[in-house]
Design a protein around this motif. Structure first.
Motif, short mmCIF file in Angstrom:
data_model
loop_
_atom_site.label_atom_id
_atom_site.label_comp_id
_atom_site.label_asym_id
_atom_site.label_seq_id
_atom_site.Cartn_x
_atom_site.Cartn_y
_atom_site.Cartn_z
N ARG A 87 7.61 72.63 41.35
CA ARG A 87 7.66 73.09 42.73
C ARG A 87 8.81 74.07 42.97
O ARG A 87 8.76 74.87 43.91
CB ARG A 87 7.79 71.90 43.68
N VAL A 88 9.84 74.03 42.12
CA VAL A 88 10.99 74.90 42.30
C VAL A 88 11.29 75.77 41.09
O VAL A 88 12.12 76.68 41.16
CB VAL A 88 12.27 74.09 42.65
N TRP A 89 10.64 75.52 39.97
CA TRP A 89 10.91 76.33 38.78
C TRP A 89 10.67 77.82 39.05
O TRP A 89 9.71 78.20 39.71
CB TRP A 89 9.98 75.91 37.64
N THR A 90 11.55 78.64 38.51
CA THR A 90 11.36 80.08 38.59
C THR A 90 12.10 80.73 37.44
O THR A 90 12.83 80.05 36.68
CB THR A 90 11.82 80.64 39.94
N ILE A 91 11.93 82.03 37.27
CA ILE A 91 12.64 82.74 36.21
C ILE A 91 14.09 82.94 36.61
O ILE A 91 14.49 82.64 37.74
CB ILE A 91 11.95 84.08 35.91
N GLY A 92 14.90 83.46 35.69
CA GLY A 92 16.31 83.68 35.98
C GLY A 92 17.06 82.38 36.16
O GLY A 92 17.89 82.25 37.06
N SER A 93 16.79 81.40 35.27
CA SER A 93 17.35 80.05 35.42
C SER A 93 17.93 79.56 34.10
O SER A 93 17.35 78.70 33.42
CB SER A 93 16.27 79.10 35.92
N PRO A 94 19.10 80.08 33.68
CA PRO A 94 19.64 79.75 32.37
C PRO A 94 20.13 78.32 32.22
O PRO A 94 20.24 77.83 31.09
CB PRO A 94 20.80 80.74 32.20
N ASP A 163 2.58 90.94 43.79
CA ASP A 163 1.57 89.91 43.99
C ASP A 163 1.13 89.88 45.45
O ASP A 163 1.97 89.74 46.35
CB ASP A 163 2.13 88.55 43.58
N PRO A 164 -0.17 90.02 45.74
CA PRO A 164 -0.63 89.98 47.13
C PRO A 164 -0.43 88.61 47.78
O PRO A 164 -0.39 88.51 49.00
CB PRO A 164 -2.11 90.36 47.04
N ASP A 165 -0.31 87.56 46.96
CA ASP A 165 -0.12 86.20 47.46
C ASP A 165 1.27 85.68 47.12
O ASP A 165 1.45 84.52 46.76
CB ASP A 165 -1.19 85.27 46.88
N TRP A 166 2.28 86.55 47.22
CA TRP A 166 3.63 86.19 46.82
C TRP A 166 4.20 85.01 47.61
O TRP A 166 5.04 84.26 47.10
CB TRP A 166 4.55 87.40 46.95
N GLN A 167 3.73 84.81 48.83
CA GLN A 167 4.26 83.72 49.64
C GLN A 167 3.84 82.34 49.15
O GLN A 167 4.48 81.34 49.46
CB GLN A 167 3.84 83.90 51.10
N THR A 168 2.77 82.27 48.37
CA THR A 168 2.28 80.99 47.83
C THR A 168 2.32 80.99 46.31
O THR A 168 1.57 80.24 45.67
CB THR A 168 0.86 80.71 48.32
N LEU A 169 3.16 81.81 45.72
CA LEU A 169 3.23 81.93 44.27
C LEU A 169 3.65 80.61 43.63
O LEU A 169 4.66 80.02 43.99
CB LEU A 169 4.23 83.03 43.89
N THR A 170 2.87 80.15 42.65
CA THR A 170 3.18 78.91 41.93
C THR A 170 3.83 79.21 40.59
O THR A 170 3.79 80.34 40.10
CB THR A 170 1.90 78.10 41.69
N TRP A 171 4.40 78.18 40.00
CA TRP A 171 4.99 78.33 38.68
C TRP A 171 3.94 78.76 37.65
O TRP A 171 4.22 79.59 36.79
CB TRP A 171 5.64 77.02 38.26
N GLU A 172 2.75 78.19 37.77
CA GLU A 172 1.69 78.52 36.82
C GLU A 172 1.30 80.00 36.89
O GLU A 172 0.99 80.62 35.87
CB GLU A 172 0.46 77.66 37.09
N ARG A 173 1.35 80.59 38.07
CA ARG A 173 0.99 82.00 38.23
C ARG A 173 2.15 82.93 37.94
O ARG A 173 1.95 84.11 37.66
CB ARG A 173 0.48 82.25 39.65
#
Length: 312
Positions: A87-94, A163-173
């Motif tokens: 739910r919170v994972w994202t890139i830029g996370s060393p 991404d046109p759906d950037w507001q609901t972007l999931t980790w999987e996407r």
């Protein structure tokens, strides 16, 4: 002032600078500024706003009449666990290193990851905890009208990648989006979602918060200062002989590039608040890795000059 500002002329692109030493003990104020009112992308330099709001909320839970000291109450709150998962994972996370870490992480460790390594997953964890709308309310309370923060760093990445759906972007996407870049990219400075401020407003923020105007208890202020003394950037861009509290930011987003640093330093028994923001295109100077060494050298020279002149 002229000497300090001219040092930064070698850096590419658009720049905004603000340095301010208030009048103190009979000494006049000193200031040096350039385009300090210009809104620019500050990247991770927005994260101290999140920390400041978290600590403001912590203070609301403290009991000054308790037998437990205020510092111990704050310490206990900092041990509260925050969820660490998709739910919170994202890139830029060393530090949080998604998807390899999952479970919970203490709030203290989350803050340290957000400040020390600009970990974006940790940032979104703390944003979820405090609420982005509450951070924006704090910003407004401090009179900062041009400072903007994202709902989450993951959403910001999704927006940049078109991404046109950037507001609901999931980790999987998120992974396929970043790897394949199927959409037309967007600019980092925009009217939808950004990390932006002015050099002047960053100086206003630190000149209020670092002196404790936001907090009722010195113990809360001590936590804020401690967290902002963690950055390895301090040793890279600041000379010896100063106490420094800062947060920087960097961003490579297609043709947009950002370097920033803001905070306060205590030297010669007086405060100097500062903000430096640089936005440039690939054509103007390459990526952050290409410009960062020059930025560090120029900044170190500027702060050495300030230290020596104010100590004279």
């Amino acid at each position: 002032a002229v000497e300090v500002i001219e040092l930064f002329n070698v850096l590419p692109g658009t720049k905004a600078l603000d340095f301010w030493a208030p009048p103190d003990a009979g000494r006049p104020e000193w200031t040096a500024s350039f385009q300090e009112d210009r809104p620019m992308v500050i990247a991770s330099a927005f994260k101290p706003f999140v920390l400041a709001e978290y600590l403001r909320q912590v203070e609301d839970s403290l009991d000054p009449n308790s037998d437990v000291p205020i510092s111990a109450q704050i310490g206990k709150t900092l041990q509260e666990p925050l969820d660490l998962d998709e739910r919170v994972w994202t890139i830029g996370s060393p530090i949080t290193n998604p998807p390899h870490l999952i479970g919970t992480m203490s709030t203290r460790t989350t803050i340290e990851a957000m400040i020390l390594e600009s970990d974006d997953t940790a940032t979104d964890m703390l944003l979820n905890k405090v609420g982005p709308e509450n951070v924006r309310s704090l910003i407004a309370d401090l009179g900062l009208n041009q400072t903007r923060i994202p709902e989450s760093t993951r959403q910001f990445v999704g927006y940049l990648f078109g991404d046109p759906d950037w507001q609901t972007l999931t980790w999987e996407r998120l992974g396929p989006l970043v790897e394949n870049s199927p959409y037309e990219p967007r600019f980092a400075l925009n009217d939808e979602i950004t990390m932006a401020s002015t050099a002047g407003e960053l100086v206003d923020f630190y000149s209020q918060v670092l002196l404790g105007q936001l907090y009722r208890y010195p113990e809360t202020l001590a936590v804020f200062r401690t967290m902002l003394a963690l950055k390895d950037e301090i040793a890279q861009i600041l000379p010896l002989g100063v106490n420094t509290f800062l947060k920087g930011g960097s961003l490579d987003a297609f043709s947009d590039h950002v370097l920033s640093a803001a905070g306060g330093m205590y030297v010669a028994q007086r405060w100097v608040y500062f903000a430096m923001i640089f936005n440039w295109s690939s054509e103007e100077g390459g990526d952050v890795a290409a410009v960062a060494p020059l930025f560090a050298n120029v900044t170190h020279t500027a702060f050495t000059t300030i230290r020596d002149r104010l100590s004279a």
